[in-house]
Design an enzyme around this catalytic site. Structure first.
Site, PDB file in Angstrom:
ATOM      1  N   HIS A   1       0.830  -1.198   0.000  1.00 21.07           N
ATOM      2  CA  HIS A   1       0.000   0.000   0.000  1.00 21.07           C
ATOM      3  C   HIS A   1       0.868   1.253   0.000  1.00 21.07           C
ATOM      4  O   HIS A   1       1.961   1.255   0.558  1.00 21.07           O
ATOM      5  CB  HIS A   1      -0.907   0.021   1.237  1.00 21.07           C
ATOM      6  CG  HIS A   1      -1.875  -1.118   1.302  1.00 21.07           C
ATOM      7  ND1 HIS A   1      -2.521  -1.493   2.460  1.00 21.07           N
ATOM      8  CD2 HIS A   1      -2.312  -1.987   0.340  1.00 21.07           C
ATOM      9  CE1 HIS A   1      -3.309  -2.523   2.218  1.00 21.07           C
ATOM     10  NE2 HIS A   1      -3.190  -2.837   0.946  1.00 21.07           N
TER      11      HIS A   1
ATOM     12  N   PRO B   1      -0.515  -3.254  19.573  1.00 25.64           N
ATOM     13  CA  PRO B   1      -0.380  -3.445  18.122  1.00 25.64           C
ATOM     14  C   PRO B   1      -0.772  -2.245  17.251  1.00 25.64           C
ATOM     15  O   PRO B   1      -0.598  -2.294  16.036  1.00 25.64           O
ATOM     16  CB  PRO B   1      -1.282  -4.651  17.842  1.00 25.64           C
ATOM     17  CG  PRO B   1      -2.213  -4.734  18.992  1.00 25.64           C
ATOM     18  CD  PRO B   1      -1.525  -4.142  20.168  1.00 25.64           C
TER      19      PRO B   1
ATOM     20  N   LYS C   1       4.223  -2.479  15.259  1.00 25.40           N
ATOM     21  CA  LYS C   1       5.665  -2.466  15.485  1.00 25.40           C
ATOM     22  C   LYS C   1       6.273  -3.758  16.038  1.00 25.40           C
ATOM     23  O   LYS C   1       7.494  -3.953  15.950  1.00 25.40           O
ATOM     24  CB  LYS C   1       6.025  -1.333  16.472  1.00 25.40           C
ATOM     25  CG  LYS C   1       5.933   0.059  15.895  1.00 25.40           C
ATOM     26  CD  LYS C   1       7.192   0.421  15.147  1.00 25.40           C
ATOM     27  CE  LYS C   1       6.985   1.533  14.161  1.00 25.40           C
ATOM     28  NZ  LYS C   1       6.448   1.095  12.856  1.00 25.40           N
TER      29      LYS C   1
HETATM   30  P1  RFL Z   1       7.074 -14.848  19.337  1.00 24.90           P
HETATM   31  O1  RFL Z   1       6.452 -14.693  18.001  1.00 24.90           O
HETATM   32  O2  RFL Z   1       6.235 -14.888  20.520  1.00 24.90           O
HETATM   33  O3  RFL Z   1       7.950 -16.178  19.257  1.00 24.90           O
HETATM   34  C1  RFL Z   1       8.531 -16.760  20.406  1.00 24.90           C
HETATM   35  C2  RFL Z   1       8.678 -18.245  20.163  1.00 24.90           C
HETATM   36  O4  RFL Z   1       9.325 -18.827  21.297  1.00 24.90           O
HETATM   37  C3  RFL Z   1       8.665 -20.035  21.622  1.00 24.90           C
HETATM   38  N1  RFL Z   1       8.912 -20.355  23.032  1.00 24.90           N
HETATM   39  C4  RFL Z   1       9.797 -21.293  23.434  1.00 24.90           C
HETATM   40  N2  RFL Z   1      10.604 -22.089  22.748  1.00 24.90           N
HETATM   41  C5  RFL Z   1      11.371 -22.956  23.455  1.00 24.90           C
HETATM   42  N3  RFL Z   1      11.337 -23.045  24.801  1.00 24.90           N
HETATM   43  C6  RFL Z   1      10.525 -22.275  25.536  1.00 24.90           C
HETATM   44  N4  RFL Z   1      10.494 -22.376  26.861  1.00 24.90           N
HETATM   45  C7  RFL Z   1       9.709 -21.336  24.847  1.00 24.90           C
HETATM   46  N5  RFL Z   1       8.792 -20.408  25.246  1.00 24.90           N
HETATM   47  C8  RFL Z   1       8.319 -19.831  24.133  1.00 24.90           C
HETATM   48  C9  RFL Z   1       7.205 -19.763  21.312  1.00 24.90           C
HETATM   49  O5  RFL Z   1       6.474 -20.958  21.127  1.00 24.90           O
HETATM   50  C10 RFL Z   1       7.319 -18.928  20.037  1.00 24.90           C
HETATM   51  O6  RFL Z   1       7.268 -19.723  18.875  1.00 24.90           O
HETATM   52  O7  RFL Z   1       8.177 -13.713  19.598  1.00 24.90           O
HETATM   53  P2  RFL Z   1       9.139 -12.912  18.582  1.00 24.90           P
HETATM   54  O8  RFL Z   1       9.883 -13.849  17.665  1.00 24.90           O
HETATM   55  O9  RFL Z   1       9.884 -11.978  19.431  1.00 24.90           O
HETATM   56  O10 RFL Z   1       8.146 -12.100  17.621  1.00 24.90           O
HETATM   57  C11 RFL Z   1       7.334 -11.075  18.122  1.00 24.90           C
HETATM   58  C12 RFL Z   1       6.047 -10.957  17.300  1.00 24.90           C
HETATM   59  O11 RFL Z   1       5.446 -12.230  17.220  1.00 24.90           O
HETATM   60  C13 RFL Z   1       5.057  -9.929  17.898  1.00 24.90           C
HETATM   61  O12 RFL Z   1       5.747  -8.809  18.377  1.00 24.90           O
HETATM   62  C14 RFL Z   1       4.018  -9.456  16.867  1.00 24.90           C
HETATM   63  O13 RFL Z   1       3.121 -10.476  16.527  1.00 24.90           O
HETATM   64  C15 RFL Z   1       3.216  -8.259  17.400  1.00 24.90           C
HETATM   65  N6  RFL Z   1       2.165  -7.782  16.492  1.00 24.90           N
HETATM   66  C16 RFL Z   1       2.467  -7.006  15.396  1.00 24.90           C
HETATM   67  N7  RFL Z   1       3.757  -6.692  15.094  1.00 24.90           N
HETATM   68  C17 RFL Z   1       4.037  -5.990  13.960  1.00 24.90           C
HETATM   69  O14 RFL Z   1       5.233  -5.707  13.718  1.00 24.90           O
HETATM   70  N8  RFL Z   1       3.081  -5.561  13.062  1.00 24.90           N
HETATM   71  C18 RFL Z   1       1.767  -5.821  13.296  1.00 24.90           C
HETATM   72  O15 RFL Z   1       0.934  -5.473  12.455  1.00 24.90           O
HETATM   73  C19 RFL Z   1       1.421  -6.538  14.507  1.00 24.90           C
HETATM   74  N9  RFL Z   1       0.140  -6.821  14.774  1.00 24.90           N
HETATM   75  C20 RFL Z   1       0.830  -8.110  16.739  1.00 24.90           C
HETATM   76  C21 RFL Z   1      -0.185  -7.598  15.853  1.00 24.90           C
HETATM   77  C22 RFL Z   1       0.465  -8.912  17.799  1.00 24.90           C
HETATM   78  C23 RFL Z   1      -0.859  -9.198  18.017  1.00 24.90           C
HETATM   79  N10 RFL Z   1      -1.168 -10.009  19.103  1.00 24.90           N
HETATM   80  C24 RFL Z   1      -1.681 -11.300  18.926  1.00 24.90           C
HETATM   81  C25 RFL Z   1      -0.692  -9.607  20.389  1.00 24.90           C
HETATM   82  C26 RFL Z   1      -1.507  -7.881  16.057  1.00 24.90           C
HETATM   83  C27 RFL Z   1      -1.865  -8.666  17.156  1.00 24.90           C
HETATM   84  C28 RFL Z   1      -3.330  -8.921  17.364  1.00 24.90           C
HETATM   85  C1  PHB Z   2      -2.969  -6.773  11.018  1.00 24.45           C
HETATM   86  O1  PHB Z   2      -3.095  -7.781  11.714  1.00 24.45           O
HETATM   87  O2  PHB Z   2      -3.191  -6.797   9.782  1.00 24.45           O
HETATM   88  C2  PHB Z   2      -2.549  -5.500  11.659  1.00 24.45           C
HETATM   89  C3  PHB Z   2      -2.375  -5.448  13.031  1.00 24.45           C
HETATM   90  C4  PHB Z   2      -1.982  -4.256  13.627  1.00 24.45           C
HETATM   91  C5  PHB Z   2      -1.787  -3.127  12.844  1.00 24.45           C
HETATM   92  C6  PHB Z   2      -1.978  -3.175  11.492  1.00 24.45           C
HETATM   93  C7  PHB Z   2      -2.350  -4.374  10.881  1.00 24.45           C
HETATM   94  O3  PHB Z   2      -1.435  -1.945  13.424  1.00 24.45           O
END
Ligand code: RFL
Ligand code: PHB
Length: 391
Positions: free
Chosen positions: A72, A294, A298
């Site tokens: 986008h 979220p 970031k």
């Molecule tokens: P993760 O993805 O949580 O991965 C950690 C991994 O470690 C494993 N683990 C273990 N493994 C071995 N031994 C143990 N004892 C362990 N304990 C845990 C887990 O099973 C897992 O596989 O962390 P990581 O790699 O630091 O990544 C972070 C991201 O996943 C997170 O920040 C994002 O999803 C946040 N987020 C967003 N970030 C963005 O940059 N752009 C977005 O648009 C965005 N939207 C979001 C989001 C997070 C959301 N939620 C669900 C909170 C939208 C939502 C709704």
């Molecule tokens: C998405 O899940 O598509 C998403 C989440 C958080 C944002 C933007 C997009 O800020």
């Protein structure tokens, strides 16, 4: 078992780190507590910053992202029933907003890593980082088959997310944690429908925030602000649609296309930072060290930035025998992390309806939004933060 860098967690941080290290000729092994199917199926983030898209391309892993992702030129801010396009591409000299789901990134990284012969141990238990104060740390874990293993390594990367064991392995006396819990959450849904708008809509409404995002030509991602303790059972599909229609309605005619809701979840919103991110030979990266709400998109991007900085420091250690970048890892990361924390808090505060705030503060947020969309300087500030500050 022995490797140079032992990685705990196969989320975006751990997987991307293993690819970056491979590019530098550094060996790594990942241990992950969940199954491959589980990590590849968990619905989370959607937006990638431009520099991350470029890194994925440099690693030769971008083919599916370019074929299936959405690129986008900006985002839409909505308030008082009116929409305002923020031209991110123009404001940032050509940077785009890439929408490509986190679990698709995970699939691409896992497939490529396994095809390269990389070691990922799924479904491990009893994971414990050990000897992090020494020059010979190790990771103890039990394999899926129940065999107790010790992985000796030079360094441990704690990429184990917010609930993993690595952060707790840093002595509490040298750890400071900063936290803010917001009095609201997001109910997220995945919907079988075509896109209703050409870009993301971040909407401020008197009934609460909502966000319209996309996944593909046939699947859309939508969120509505809700109380964090709400039960999913209280959110029938009809109620979700009714809230979305109301919160995304505009003064000019527009249709939100409904479809079958096939996934629903509620997450609470929090801001969290752990200082320091390193101790001895243990380095935290991603959600294990920090969480953002979220609204700024970031979290995943910050996780990726940490491991890019860590990979540069490890590259300098192995190639030039210098620990300077390793020693300054936490400081380098935290400078940028705090700015992303500020931006995520700012976007969250401005766009949500906070039950603890007065009507005065709610009006201030509308004034802020009105200022943002009518001031080039304010638009630019949002745009440069949204695409990610320089690394
Ligand atoms: P993760 O993805 O949580 O991965 C950690 C991994 O470690 C494993 N683990 C273990 N493994 C071995 N031994 C143990 N004892 C362990 N304990 C845990 C887990 O099973 C897992 O596989 O962390 P990581 O790699 O630091 O990544 C972070 C991201 O996943 C997170 O920040 C994002 O999803 C946040 N987020 C967003 N970030 C963005 O940059 N752009 C977005 O648009 C965005 N939207 C979001 C989001 C997070 C959301 N939620 C669900 C909170 C939208 C939502 C709704
Ligand atoms: C998405 O899940 O598509 C998403 C989440 C958080 C944002 C933007 C997009 O800020």
């Amino acid at each position: 078992m022995r490797t140079q860098v032992g990685i705990i967690g196969a989320g975006p941080a751990g997987l991307l780190l293993s690819h970056l290290l491979r590019r530098s000729g550094i060996d790594s092994v990942i241990v992950e507590s969940r199954s491959r199917a589980d990590i590849e199926g968990t619905i989370r983030a959607g937006v990638l910053e431009q520099w991350l898209v470029d890194v994925i391309d440099e690693l030769g892993l971008g083919a599916r992202m370019h074929a299936e992702g959405h690129f986008h030129t900006g985002i839409t801010l909505q308030f008082s029933g009116e929409r305002h396009h923020l031209d991110i591409e123009e404001l940032t000299g050509g940077k785009k907003v890439t929408v490509y789901a986190q679990h698709e990134v995970i699939k691409d990284l896992v497939t490529a890593r396994l095809a390269q012969g990389g070691a990922i141990h799924f479904e491990v238990t009893d994971v414990a980082p050990q000897g992090i104060d020494s020059a010979r740390p190790s990771i103890r874990f039990r394999t899926k088959e129940g065999v107790l293993e010790t992985l000796d390594c030079d360094f441990i990367a704690g990429c184990d997310g917010f609930h993993g064991p690595c952060r707790q392995a840093i002595p509490a006396a040298i750890r400071t944690e900063y936290q803010k819990i917001y009095p609201f959450g997001w109910l997220g849904v995945l919907v079988e429908a075509p896109p209703s708008w050409h870009e993301l809509i971040y909407a401020n409404h008197d009934k609460g925030f909502s966000l319209l995002s996309t996944r593909s030509e046939t699947v859309q991602r939508l969120y509505v602000q809700c109380p964090p303790q709400d039960d999913l059972a209280d959110w029938s599909d009809d109620r979700v649609w009714s809230e979305l229609h109301e919160r995304l309605a505009t003064k000019t005619p527009w249709t939100l296309t409904e479809g079958k809701i096939f996934q629903k979840n509620i997450v609470g919103l929090r801001s969290f930072v752990c200082e320091t991110m390193q101790h001895g030979r243990l380095f935290l990266a991603g959600d294990s060290a920090h969480i953002v709400p979220p609204t700024g998109a970031k979290g995943l991007n910050l996780a990726a930035a940490d491991v890019l900085i860590l990979s540069r420091a490890l590259d300098a250690f192995y190639k030039s025998d210098t620990s300077d970048l390793l020693n300054s890892y936490s400081q380098t990361c935290l400078k940028r992390i705090w700015k992303a924390e500020r931006f995520s808090w700012y976007m969250t505060t401005m766009l949500h309806k906070n039950p603890d705030e007065s009507s005065f503060e709610q009006r201030i947020h509308l004034a802020d939004l009105d200022y943002v969309v009518h001031s080039h300087a304010a638009c630019l500030a949002i745009a440069e933060n949204y695409v990610g500050l320089p690394l």
